[in-house]
Motif scaffolding. Structure first.
Motif, PDB file in Angstrom:
ATOM      1  N   VAL A 159       0.885  -1.168   0.000  1.00 42.80           N
ATOM      2  CA  VAL A 159       0.000   0.000   0.000  1.00 42.80           C
ATOM      3  C   VAL A 159       0.922   1.217   0.000  1.00 42.80           C
ATOM      4  CG1 VAL A 159      -1.716   1.330   1.274  1.00 42.80           C
ATOM      5  CG2 VAL A 159      -1.860  -1.174   1.213  1.00 42.80           C
ATOM      6  N   ASP A 207      -5.460   5.242  -6.854  1.00 42.28           N
ATOM      7  CA  ASP A 207      -6.635   4.409  -6.621  1.00 42.28           C
ATOM      8  C   ASP A 207      -7.624   5.133  -5.713  1.00 42.28           C
ATOM      9  OD1 ASP A 207      -5.741   2.079  -8.081  1.00 42.28           O
ATOM     10  OD2 ASP A 207      -4.292   1.767  -6.467  1.00 42.28           O
ATOM     11  N   THR A 252      -2.299  -1.015  -3.741  1.00 43.76           N
ATOM     12  CA  THR A 252      -3.119   0.196  -3.680  1.00 43.76           C
ATOM     13  C   THR A 252      -2.217   1.425  -3.641  1.00 43.76           C
ATOM     14  OG1 THR A 252      -4.743  -0.997  -2.326  1.00 43.76           O
ATOM     15  CG2 THR A 252      -4.978   1.396  -2.446  1.00 43.76           C
TER      16      THR A 252
END
Length: 242
Positions: A38, A86, A69
């Motif tokens: 992430v 995103d 992400t």
């Protein structure tokens, strides 16, 4: 004039030099990224790099599709138009809109020089990173020749001057600068104090800002090749949360 091709002949093949700062920075970032990461892009902006004509450099700046992400955070509403995030969250106040230990990677590209309170940045980066997570930032060195010259220019003339040295720079991409933590020693101390294990070092790419004059460009090339680490225009920081 294309002085770059004269002083950096390798740029004739691929349209980038061997000392391209963006390629150097993001190549190291990608070497640390994992597919399930992430990633937090601090100050993600509107993604002005999407207009970059050099595909390699443009693609290196895009994390979307390469990690789990990508979350962009910014104070500028224009960030909501960034097509490579995103998710985009707006920063309100000193705290980032992210949970503790929720990210694997924090990247901030030319953000530090705009922050009035850099210590808050390092505290928030440490808070949101998971143990073993990485921080990568690139910022301007307050002691380099271009920054020193820019600080002497009145604020109301910044866009006019930038138009001479950065013809493609748009007004909406120009923000106030503070340079509160913009030297190699200051950044080394900041990451150490906050508990990161990392490095900070100077980096100098080709002198693209000096393309208005062959003499200025030549002096810029000499500076790029021989200036000491602490005087180089950009500073790279790579750090890990223990």
């Amino acid at each position: 004039m294309n002085y770059r091709g004269r002083f950096y002949p390798e740029s004739k093949f691929g349209n980038f030099t061997d000392v391209d700062g963006t390629i150097a920075f993001y190549t190291r970032v990608h070497s640390l990224l994992q597919p399930n990461d992430v990633v937090i892009d601090v100050g993600c902006g509107r993604a002005e790099y999407q207009d970059d004509q050099v595909k390699l450099r443009r693609d290196l700046r895009i994390f979307q599709g390469k990690v789990k992400t990508v979350i962009g955070i910014d104070v500028d509403p224009a960030a909501q138009t960034n097509p490579f995030m995103d998710e985009v969250r707006m920063i309100e106040g000193s705290n980032w809109p992210l949970e503790d230990a929720s990210a694997n990677f924090v990247v901030a590209d030319f953000v530090m020089e705009h922050l009035p309170n850099p210590s808050e940045f390092f505290s928030e980066a440490f808070r949101v990173l998971k143990p073993g997570g990485h921080l990568a930032l690139r910022t301007t060195n307050r002691w380099n020749y271009f920054t020193l010259a820019a600080r002497l220019i009145p604020t109301n003339l910044h866009m006019k001057v930038l138009g001479k040295v950065q013809e493609k720079r748009l007004e909406e991409d120009v923000f106030p600068k503070h340079y509160r933590c913009n030297t190699v020693p200051a950044l080394r101390n900041a990451i150490k104090q906050r508990g990161f294990d990392g490095i900070a070092y100077g980096y100098e790419a080709e002198p693209s800002y000096l393309s208005f004059s062959v003499i200025a460009y030549w002096f810029g090339v000499l500076h790029q090749r021989f200036a000491p680490n602490w005087l180089r225009p950009a500073i790279f920081v790579f750090a890990r949360k223990p």
